[in-house]
Design an enzyme around this catalytic site. Structure first.
Site, PDB file in Angstrom:
ATOM      1  N   GLU A 152     -22.165  38.439  30.686  1.00  0.00           N
ATOM      2  CA  GLU A 152     -23.381  39.142  31.115  1.00  0.00           C
ATOM      3  C   GLU A 152     -23.166  39.478  32.578  1.00  0.00           C
ATOM      4  O   GLU A 152     -23.010  38.579  33.405  1.00  0.00           O
ATOM      5  CB  GLU A 152     -24.588  38.220  30.965  1.00  0.00           C
ATOM      6  CG  GLU A 152     -24.925  37.885  29.534  1.00  0.00           C
ATOM      7  CD  GLU A 152     -25.304  39.100  28.719  1.00  0.00           C
ATOM      8  OE1 GLU A 152     -25.875  40.050  29.288  1.00  0.00           O
ATOM      9  OE2 GLU A 152     -25.007  39.115  27.519  1.00  0.00           O
ATOM     10  N   CYS A 170     -30.182  39.926  38.258  1.00  0.00           N
ATOM     11  CA  CYS A 170     -29.395  40.921  37.529  1.00  0.00           C
ATOM     12  C   CYS A 170     -30.289  42.026  36.997  1.00  0.00           C
ATOM     13  O   CYS A 170     -29.823  43.105  36.665  1.00  0.00           O
ATOM     14  CB  CYS A 170     -28.651  40.248  36.386  1.00  0.00           C
ATOM     15  SG  CYS A 170     -29.727  39.221  35.387  1.00  0.00           S
TER      16      CYS A 170
HETATM   17  P1  NAP Z   1     -19.251  35.761  40.246  1.00  0.00           P
HETATM   18  O1  NAP Z   1     -18.764  35.853  41.630  1.00  0.00           O
HETATM   19  O2  NAP Z   1     -18.645  36.687  39.250  1.00  0.00           O
HETATM   20  O3  NAP Z   1     -19.027  34.221  39.799  1.00  0.00           O
HETATM   21  C1  NAP Z   1     -19.391  33.710  38.530  1.00  0.00           C
HETATM   22  C2  NAP Z   1     -18.408  32.608  38.134  1.00  0.00           C
HETATM   23  O4  NAP Z   1     -17.208  33.195  37.638  1.00  0.00           O
HETATM   24  C3  NAP Z   1     -17.981  31.685  39.260  1.00  0.00           C
HETATM   25  O5  NAP Z   1     -17.814  30.381  38.748  1.00  0.00           O
HETATM   26  C4  NAP Z   1     -16.653  32.263  39.680  1.00  0.00           C
HETATM   27  O6  NAP Z   1     -15.826  31.257  40.216  1.00  0.00           O
HETATM   28  C5  NAP Z   1     -16.073  32.738  38.374  1.00  0.00           C
HETATM   29  N1  NAP Z   1     -15.157  33.862  38.547  1.00  0.00           N
HETATM   30  C6  NAP Z   1     -15.446  35.043  39.154  1.00  0.00           C
HETATM   31  N2  NAP Z   1     -14.371  35.858  39.097  1.00  0.00           N
HETATM   32  C7  NAP Z   1     -13.406  35.182  38.416  1.00  0.00           C
HETATM   33  C8  NAP Z   1     -12.077  35.495  38.014  1.00  0.00           C
HETATM   34  N3  NAP Z   1     -11.526  36.675  38.308  1.00  0.00           N
HETATM   35  N4  NAP Z   1     -11.381  34.566  37.333  1.00  0.00           N
HETATM   36  C9  NAP Z   1     -11.927  33.352  37.046  1.00  0.00           C
HETATM   37  N5  NAP Z   1     -13.177  33.006  37.408  1.00  0.00           N
HETATM   38  C10 NAP Z   1     -13.909  33.903  38.079  1.00  0.00           C
HETATM   39  O7  NAP Z   1     -20.831  35.996  40.150  1.00  0.00           O
HETATM   40  P2  NAP Z   1     -21.966  35.491  41.171  1.00  0.00           P
HETATM   41  O8  NAP Z   1     -21.742  36.089  42.507  1.00  0.00           O
HETATM   42  O9  NAP Z   1     -22.071  34.040  41.083  1.00  0.00           O
HETATM   43  O10 NAP Z   1     -23.324  36.134  40.576  1.00  0.00           O
HETATM   44  C11 NAP Z   1     -23.857  37.368  41.036  1.00  0.00           C
HETATM   45  C12 NAP Z   1     -23.637  38.473  40.020  1.00  0.00           C
HETATM   46  O11 NAP Z   1     -24.067  38.004  38.742  1.00  0.00           O
HETATM   47  C13 NAP Z   1     -24.430  39.750  40.254  1.00  0.00           C
HETATM   48  O12 NAP Z   1     -23.614  40.872  40.017  1.00  0.00           O
HETATM   49  C14 NAP Z   1     -25.563  39.690  39.222  1.00  0.00           C
HETATM   50  O13 NAP Z   1     -26.092  40.953  38.847  1.00  0.00           O
HETATM   51  C15 NAP Z   1     -24.863  38.989  38.099  1.00  0.00           C
HETATM   52  N6  NAP Z   1     -25.781  38.271  37.208  1.00  0.00           N
HETATM   53  C16 NAP Z   1     -25.907  38.704  35.920  1.00  0.00           C
HETATM   54  C17 NAP Z   1     -26.800  38.071  35.062  1.00  0.00           C
HETATM   55  C18 NAP Z   1     -26.970  38.552  33.639  1.00  0.00           C
HETATM   56  O14 NAP Z   1     -27.626  37.861  32.862  1.00  0.00           O
HETATM   57  N7  NAP Z   1     -26.433  39.693  33.266  1.00  0.00           N
HETATM   58  C19 NAP Z   1     -27.542  36.965  35.516  1.00  0.00           C
HETATM   59  C20 NAP Z   1     -27.353  36.532  36.824  1.00  0.00           C
HETATM   60  C21 NAP Z   1     -26.461  37.200  37.655  1.00  0.00           C
HETATM   61  P3  NAP Z   1     -15.128  31.413  41.647  1.00  0.00           P
HETATM   62  O15 NAP Z   1     -16.194  31.877  42.595  1.00  0.00           O
HETATM   63  O16 NAP Z   1     -14.608  30.046  41.921  1.00  0.00           O
HETATM   64  O17 NAP Z   1     -14.048  32.421  41.446  1.00  0.00           O
END
Ligand code: NAP
Length: 491
Positions: A228, A265
């Site tokens: 998501e 989000c």
């Molecule tokens: P994020 O930076 O993508 O991180 C999410 C998790 O994934 C973290 O544990 C991160 O760990 C890991 N991760 C990220 N890239 C990775 C990769 N290339 N390989 C392996 N692991 C990886 O997201 P965020 O900053 O926490 O959240 C903000 C985003 O989430 C916004 O874009 C928002 O719109 C979206 N969001 C969506 C929803 C929905 O339901 N659609 C809900 C809430 C938020 P590391 O940081 O250790 O890499």
């Protein structure tokens, strides 16, 4: 010492999780549901330390965190109670007189195996360690390994402790729920590539979700990744609505855009408005509301600096004009609400203007006529939500636009704003790619459990060998579709 789980330890955790999955398969869905209520009890019992810790790690205020905790508890309880409906048991009894004879067929659904869960920074409870992905995977009969989010490790540890306490109270295998700590991509990627991991639940950025999806697809045995991701959640204001309620719409839009410093989000990042005689009334009201907003601390410095950078990149695009800005204080940690505008022609000529700026940033696109509004709608890719602000005569006059919008989103709102995602059966949280990687499923509401289940039919098995859900006597007393009729009766 950075506290990251070594790769050799991750391997052991996955092996244990696999053993726990095999043991978990031996208990029936009612017992699974009872265990989920124990988890809910344990989370509920976490005292002020949980809120205090999460507040320090995320800058989210008490009231928001208290609400999110209640929502998280509700997810565990309501998914537990919904389990029998989600399993959707089907029984078609044999007809030995038919030519050829019809076999006895009974279909249930079973867990996929060990699920790796990645939570998001902006929901430390509801979309993280003990969030909806973990609850729905456990409901499905899977074991779970969470890759803890580096933005709130202590909060995660408290939530993990609650789940582990419930595992102990229920006498279940300790590998049923474990966590991997990793503040870089290595640990998470190792997990997704591990042959004993059978599905992934991810909530976060597009870059993260897509990277894990690609990794899973390249495995010798590809596995589903339910990611998501971000969304700009376009809102379309139609002319009669603008005439009738300009100031009111401005008020509701400003409230939704700035809620939680825009860190949702479902934040309405793009607002499409008619270039109509009453537009200045809407713009003036919005300018005042945005200018009166105080900048507030974002989740962490990384999110605050990404907000500044992405906003600056968007504002630097041709034709973009800033309409209103909240006073900027400490941009290295705080996000200040900003609204800019661009014409439809400028928007249609520049694909970059449609990108998500995570935070309280809104782009207002002005259109001249219904055809232009529709052309804008067609540029959007998959979205979690799209919204129409309209009077009945607007709806009548914009059928074609509304049809385009239904093809773009998972949830279509009328005269409301998309922030606020109800946890219930009819919720669809997920949309066509790139809002999520599989638009057929939701990540909120009991149907989220279906992501981690696979159907399994038993053909011609004697009653004593069937799972409880499928036995003649219906010992669990659940709803089942028997020869096409929904019933709780025994056979
Ligand atoms: P994020 O930076 O993508 O991180 C999410 C998790 O994934 C973290 O544990 C991160 O760990 C890991 N991760 C990220 N890239 C990775 C990769 N290339 N390989 C392996 N692991 C990886 O997201 P965020 O900053 O926490 O959240 C903000 C985003 O989430 C916004 O874009 C928002 O719109 C979206 N969001 C969506 C929803 C929905 O339901 N659609 C809900 C809430 C938020 P590391 O940081 O250790 O890499």
């Amino acid at each position: 010492m950075n506290g990251n789980t070594p790769i050799s330890e991750i391997d052991q955790l996955v092996q244990q999780a696999h053993e726990a999955f095999l043991a978990f398969k031996r208990i029936n869905s009612k017992q699974r549901a009872a265990f989920m209520h124990l988890v809910a009890d344990e989370i509920e019992a976490l005292g002020p330390e949980l809120i205090d810790t999460a507040k320090l790690e995320t800058n989210l205020p008490d009231a928001r965190l208290a609400g999110e905790k209640a929502r998280t508890v509700f997810q565990w309880r309501s998914y537990a109670d919904a389990l029998e409906k989600v399993l959707d048991i089907r029984i078609d009894t044999a007809d030995t007189q038919r030519t050829p004879p019809k076999p006895d067929l009974r279909k249930t659904a079973v867990g996929l195996g060990v699920v790796a869960v990645f939570g998001a920074s902006n929901f430390p409870f509801a979309f993280s360690t003990a969030g909806g992905d973990t609850a729905s995977a456990i409901a499905a009969g899977c074991s779970v390994i969470v890759k803890t989010h580096p933005g709130h490790p202590k909060t995660s540890a408290l939530m993990a402790g609650a789940i582990k306490a419930a595992v102990q109270r229920a006498g279940l295998h300790t590998g049923l729920f474990t966590e991997v700590r990793s503040d870089n991509v290595e640990g998470g990627q190792y997990l997704v590539a591990h042959p004993l991991i059978k599905a992934v639940g991810f909530t976060g950025s597009f870059a993260g979700g897509k990277a894990l999806y690609d990794l899973a697809a390249k495995r010798p045995e590809p596995i589903p990744v339910f990611a998501e991701m971000g969304s700009v959640n376009p809102v379309f204001l139609l002319p009669r609505k603008l005439e009738k309620a300009a100031a009111d719409v401005a008020k509701q839009y400003a409230a939704s855009l700035t809620l939680g410093v825009g860190q949702f989000c479902t934040n309405p990042g793009i607002f499409v408005a008619p270039n109509h005689k009453d537009l200045p009334q809407f713009i003036d009201a919005l300018k005042t509301l945005i200018a009166d907003t105080s900048a507030a601390p974002m989740l962490h410095q990384g999110i605050a600096s990404a907000y500044c950078k992405n906003k600056a990149a968007l504002l630097a695009q041709a034709g973009v004009t800033v309409l209103a800005e909240a006073p900027e204080t400490s941009p290295e940690t705080h996000g200040n609400a900003t609204v800019a505008t661009v014409t439809a022609n400028q928007f249609l000529a520049n694909e970059q203007l449609g990108h998500e700026v995570f935070g309280p940033f809104g782009l207002i696109i002005t259109y001249e006529n219904a055809q232009e509004a529709e052309a804008i709608a067609k540029t959007f890719h998959g979205e979690l939500t799209t919204t129409v602000l309209a009077e009945p005569e607007d709806i009548h006059a914009h059928q074609s636009l509304i049809e385009v919008l239904t093809g773009k989103c998972g949830r279509l709102l009328l005269n409301g704003f998309p922030t606020g995602v109800e946890v219930c059966y009819a919720m669809q949280h997920g949309g066509p790619y790139p809002a999520s990687t599989d638009s057929r499923f939701t990540s909120v509401g009991p149907d989220a459990i279906k992501r981690f289940l696979r159907p399994l039919s038993y053909q011609n098995w004697p009653d004593e060998w069937l799972p409880d859900e499928l036995k003649n006597a219906n010992p669990l007393g659940i709803w089942r579709t028997v020869n096409g009729e929904l019933t709780k009766s025994s056979l």
